[in-house]
Scaffold this motif. Sequence first.
Motif, PDB file in Angstrom:
ATOM      1  N   SER A 191       9.984 -20.344  27.054  1.00  0.00           N
ATOM      2  CA  SER A 191       9.308 -19.441  26.124  1.00  0.00           C
ATOM      3  C   SER A 191       8.231 -20.177  25.333  1.00  0.00           C
ATOM      4  N   CYS A 192       8.568 -21.333  24.788  1.00  0.00           N
ATOM      5  CA  CYS A 192       7.606 -22.065  23.965  1.00  0.00           C
ATOM      6  C   CYS A 192       6.447 -22.612  24.794  1.00  0.00           C
ATOM      7  N   THR A 193       6.711 -22.971  26.045  1.00  0.00           N
ATOM      8  CA  THR A 193       5.676 -23.591  26.861  1.00  0.00           C
ATOM      9  C   THR A 193       4.812 -22.574  27.591  1.00  0.00           C
ATOM     10  N   PHE A 194       5.402 -21.510  28.112  1.00  0.00           N
ATOM     11  CA  PHE A 194       4.679 -20.648  29.044  1.00  0.00           C
ATOM     12  C   PHE A 194       4.537 -19.186  28.613  1.00  0.00           C
ATOM     13  N   ALA A 195       5.265 -18.742  27.613  1.00  0.00           N
ATOM     14  CA  ALA A 195       5.247 -17.309  27.287  1.00  0.00           C
ATOM     15  C   ALA A 195       4.227 -17.002  26.192  1.00  0.00           C
ATOM     16  N   PRO A 196       3.650 -15.799  26.215  1.00  0.00           N
ATOM     17  CA  PRO A 196       2.740 -15.401  25.125  1.00  0.00           C
ATOM     18  C   PRO A 196       3.514 -15.197  23.831  1.00  0.00           C
ATOM     19  N   GLN A 197       2.949 -15.682  22.744  1.00  0.00           N
ATOM     20  CA  GLN A 197       3.542 -15.490  21.421  1.00  0.00           C
ATOM     21  C   GLN A 197       2.954 -14.257  20.734  1.00  0.00           C
ATOM     22  N   ARG A 198       1.764 -13.868  21.164  1.00  0.00           N
ATOM     23  CA  ARG A 198       1.091 -12.690  20.613  1.00  0.00           C
ATOM     24  C   ARG A 198      -0.028 -12.301  21.571  1.00  0.00           C
ATOM     25  N   PHE A 199      -0.616 -11.125  21.355  1.00  0.00           N
ATOM     26  CA  PHE A 199      -1.758 -10.671  22.148  1.00  0.00           C
ATOM     27  C   PHE A 199      -2.938 -10.424  21.220  1.00  0.00           C
ATOM     28  N   LEU A 200      -4.132 -10.674  21.753  1.00  0.00           N
ATOM     29  CA  LEU A 200      -5.350 -10.594  20.959  1.00  0.00           C
ATOM     30  C   LEU A 200      -6.360  -9.679  21.643  1.00  0.00           C
TER      31      LEU A 200
END
Length: 389
Positions: A191-200
């Motif tokens: 999650s920390c390395t490859f997943a999006p934390q938010r969308f812009l």
Amino acid sequence: MPRRRKGIGMRVRRRDQLVCRWDSDALMVALPGQRRWLRVTPDLLNLLQRLDDFTDVDEIAAQFPGEAADAATQAVHKLRDAGILVADTDDARTPPVWQHWGPIASRMHTEARDANYLVDSPQRDATAAQIAADGAPPAPFKRYPDAPAVHLPRRTLPLRTPVEEVFAARRTHRAFAGTPVGIDALATVLSCTFAPQRFLDGGAFGPQQGRVSASAGGRHEVECYVAVYDVTGVPAGLYHYAPEVHRLELLDATVDRERIATLAYEQEPSYQGAFTCLTTTVAARLSWKYRHPRAYRLWMFDAGHYGQTFALTCTALGLAPFQTVAFHDSGVEAMLGVDPDHEFATYLLSAGNPAPDDGTGLMYPPPARLAASAHRSPADPTTGPEQLG
């Protein structure tokens, strides 16, 4: 009658290494050190083929009648100025770095220099509109919807180790304890390395992801595949990590340490941890937006960003990270089932619980929170794996 330009005793020959390409209707030769190409006429090709050895310029001109001799002399001087020909008085040695890496790597470096990014340029909006008009961008996520899946815990483990301690402890590890890692730890790393934390809002370029790792233009062309060996709650095998749904999609249950060892030239830390991540680059995600050769550099930078995030996350969790680019590209791509013309192998990242003393100079106690996470019941529908099959 025009006055003939003398070679003044200068002798020339063809440069040892030239990069050529076919255009639709002509052979082109790259001008060394310049982002320019020269169209090769039949006469020029004939001349270059004959200049294997140093030849006096006047001798070359004498092979042409009348005024053509002066034109030939001028052409020879221009070719020398362009670097296609070298004189016996020139220092024509290949710079040491390119002696080892070769003319193709040198040409790639030249073509990737000095790109115009149109920053604060009136052309920027027009260029963006043209790119968007060419069609929708490539899909930002890859999925294997029919594959058996393991849904990963959504809640990550706490990363509360002070950042200065994480920085000081970050090492490339080459020995592991041989104990299992819990599903929560693997889920946190992914999650920390490859997943999006938010969308812009990416404007003309569509929605963009904000991940921990930086990515050129927010394109996030990196895909992650995970070879699981010893993770509590995840059956062994090769998976694709689907970051937008935070799950593992099973590709091949037979992939094991031995298979990875063969592809990684038997480097033990590549396969002796609890899991190995193999990252790839989906080139079209970059090339759709960045249409100049300099963009070839961008996936290399991004691979490094992901590698560092992986290493720091593992370190904060008490895991031992390892990374290498020493693997057999074609073999990895064949195992993953990807088309290397569009998606190619980029990086190998692995991790496991560290050996008490693995040669890094750091002594590790058993990480209590990881040991605890390894015993979480896989039957818990909110955190455990979906039954494979």
